[in-house]
Motif scaffolding. Structure first.
Motif, PDB file in Angstrom:
ATOM      1  N   HIS A 246       0.878  -1.066   0.129  1.00  0.00           N
ATOM      2  CA  HIS A 246      -0.049  -0.023   0.075  1.00  0.00           C
ATOM      3  C   HIS A 246       0.748   1.424   0.023  1.00  0.00           C
ATOM      4  O   HIS A 246       0.912   1.997   0.915  1.00  0.00           O
ATOM      5  N   ARG A 248       2.243   4.558  -2.681  1.00  0.00           N
ATOM      6  CA  ARG A 248       1.682   5.367  -4.056  1.00  0.00           C
ATOM      7  C   ARG A 248       2.884   5.021  -5.332  1.00  0.00           C
ATOM      8  O   ARG A 248       2.248   5.110  -6.243  1.00  0.00           O
ATOM      9  N   ASN A 249       3.938   4.684  -4.716  1.00  0.00           N
ATOM     10  CA  ASN A 249       4.798   4.558  -5.863  1.00  0.00           C
ATOM     11  C   ASN A 249       5.871   3.208  -5.558  1.00  0.00           C
ATOM     12  O   ASN A 249       6.971   3.290  -5.236  1.00  0.00           O
ATOM     13  N   GLY A 270       6.442   7.602  -1.558  1.00  0.00           N
ATOM     14  CA  GLY A 270       5.048   8.376  -1.387  1.00  0.00           C
ATOM     15  C   GLY A 270       4.176   8.221  -0.544  1.00  0.00           C
ATOM     16  O   GLY A 270       2.968   8.880  -0.452  1.00  0.00           O
ATOM     17  N   PRO A 273      -1.872   5.159   0.069  1.00  0.00           N
ATOM     18  CA  PRO A 273      -2.661   5.689  -0.816  1.00  0.00           C
ATOM     19  C   PRO A 273      -3.649   6.843  -0.189  1.00  0.00           C
ATOM     20  O   PRO A 273      -3.848   6.809   1.022  1.00  0.00           O
ATOM     21  N   PRO A 274      -4.270   7.878  -0.884  1.00  0.00           N
ATOM     22  CA  PRO A 274      -5.072   8.797  -0.322  1.00  0.00           C
ATOM     23  C   PRO A 274      -6.033   8.325   0.739  1.00  0.00           C
ATOM     24  O   PRO A 274      -6.745   7.605   0.606  1.00  0.00           O
TER      25      PRO A 274
END
Ligand SMILES: Cc1cc2nc3c(=O)[nH]c(=O)nc-3n(C[C@H](O)[C@H](O)[C@H](O)COP(=O)(O)O)c2cc1C
Ligand code: SF4
Length: 421
Positions: A246, A248-249, A270, A273-274
């Motif tokens: 989990h 982002r990048n 990153g 996730p949001p």
């Protein structure tokens, strides 16, 4: 600003071809090694660099090489461990696919140091592109005199063979790998004797991970002091980190050894996730005990992670966010170990069988009140009592999940269901 070393050729067009590798200084370290150094001097350089094996255990590479008898009446072998079976790990594959000559150069120098004329790359069969590229690179290196007889005009002769595994995690354990190479069923061997003295075909053998071997040309070219200037002195060098889960990048990152796990996950990869928060991170493949979010300020090196009860392992960093049920995570991981247990020793073969049964019923909401005690008793029976580190890895991982997320296991048992879906 850290300049990539091991991944420097990743984005070069056709970087897997010999012409690209040579254009960027490839095989110059080999020429230097053969021209300027005796084999013992190469071993000394690697010892001074404090390079530690990147396959999981972190054993000092130069020291391992020095265990190979100088005079032996049998041939010596070098085996490259490219099995890469640890879930969450994909660093060796990327090197072999995109920069196979870097590995070949590392293998020729390493073989020169230990006096091996033959090497095997034990690579998992699923790595189809890596196998293809390595074969192509070996043919190119032969044609150019980097492999074969009288390499670069020296007295040194050396060949590399590719051996494709059929897909068992235990084949990555170095002595099981030797049995597999000999055509037997892969099961770990009793040590001693250690492979450096009696390994493949009972001959002196060095087994090293892909990433370990690709560090060697850079140590020869730039010197051991340069290598030790990167990261902690006892555990230095450039390091490959595989980021998955989990974040982002996700992807492969090269950064200094010892970088903080928080920086790696939150800044470089990153973060989650949001709208999500990190719950825990597995820092070194599923054999490495997870670290809860509050512990992320630890350094990513062998000693710092060992000090907090985890390990660097294969640096397969798996990020778990707060939408995830930890009972589910623990169950999937133990199912993997149970499936991959080679069956040689009872605590692992039978113990993991019971652990899976208990975990599955807890996950399904059918756990009994004393199931957590059962799990701890089973871990106690497995840990320290198995023939190889597979059993230990499974028990340590489960213990960490129970220690940090016991409330989730208890909730499954008390509510009779999972609260996450
Ligand atoms: C169950 C098990 C699986 C392993 N799998 C791998 C693997 O896929 N690749 C690897 O390099 N080392 C693996 N190892 C570690 C090897 O046994 C060995 O320590 C390593 O290849 C030595 O190389 P290094 O000194 O360069 O790290 C595994 C160990 C165990 C116990
Ligand atoms: S611990 Fe498991 S994998 Fe290792 S030898 Fe025993 S049964 Fe085989």
């Amino acid at each position: 600003m850290f300049e990539p070393v091991l991944l420097r050729n990743m984005d070069v067009p056709d970087g897997h071809l010999l012409s690209s590798y040579e254009a960027r200084g490839g095989y110059q370290a080999l020429a230097k090694a053969l021209r300027e150094h005796t084999p013992d001097e190469i071993i000394d350089l690697v010892k001074q660099s404090n390079l530690r094996g990147r396959g999981g255990a972190g054993f000092p590479t130069g020291l391992k090489w020095s265990f190979v008898p100088k005079r032996a009446d049998k041939p010596k072998y070098l085996c490259c461990n490219a099995d890469e079976g640890e879930p969450g790990t994909f660093k060796d594959r990327i090197i072999m696919e995109r920069d196979p000559h870097q590995l070949i150069e590392g293998m020729v120098i390493s073989a020169y140091a230990i006096g091996a004329k033959t090497a095997y790359v034990y690579i998992r069969g699923e790595y189809v592109l890596a196998i293809h590229r390595l074969k192509q690179a070996i043919a190119e290196a032969h044609a150019k005199g980097y492999l074969g007889t009288r390499i670069l005009g020296s007295d040194f002769n050396f060949v590399v063979h590719i051996h494709c595994g059929a897909g068992a995690y235990i084949c990555g354990e170095e002595t099981a790998m030797l049995d597999s190479l000999e055509g037997k069923r892969a099961q770990p061997r009793l040590k001693p004797p250690f492979p450096a003295v009696a390994g493949l075909y009972a001959s002196p053998t060095v087994i090293n991970n892909v990433e370990t071997l690709v560090c060697v040309p850079h140590i020869v070219a730039r010197g051991p002091d340069w290598f030790r200037s990167i990261g902690p002195d006892k555990s230095p060098g450039p390091k490959l980190y595989c980021l998955s889960g989990h974040v982002r990048n996700p992807g492969l990152y090269e950064l200094p050894m010892g970088i903080s796990l928080r920086e790696l996950v939150e800044d470089r990869a990153g973060g989650p996730p949001p709208g999500r928060r990190i719950k825990a991170v597995i820092p070194g493949g599923v054999s490495a005990p997870l670290i809860p979010e509050r512990g992320l300020d630890v350094g990513m090196d062998f000693d710092s992670l060992a000090a907090v009860g985890s390990m660097l392992g294969s640096a397969g960093v798996i990020v778990i966010d707060d939408s995830t049920c930890m009972v589910k995570v623990a169950t999937r991981i133990i199912e993997f170990f149970h499936h991959e247990s080679c069956g040689k020793c009872t605590p692992c073969r039978e113990g993991l069988n019971w652990v899976v049964k208990v975990l599955r019923r807890v996950e399904a909401g059918q756990g009994a009140p004393d199931d957590l005690e059962q799990l701890e008793a089973l871990c106690k029976g497995i840990f320290g009592n198995t023939f190889c580190a597979l059993g230990d890895g499974a028990a340590m991982g489960l213990r960490a999940a129970l220690a940090h997320f016991e409330h989730e296991f208890v909730a499954h048992i008390e509510k009779g269901r999972c609260s996450f879906h």
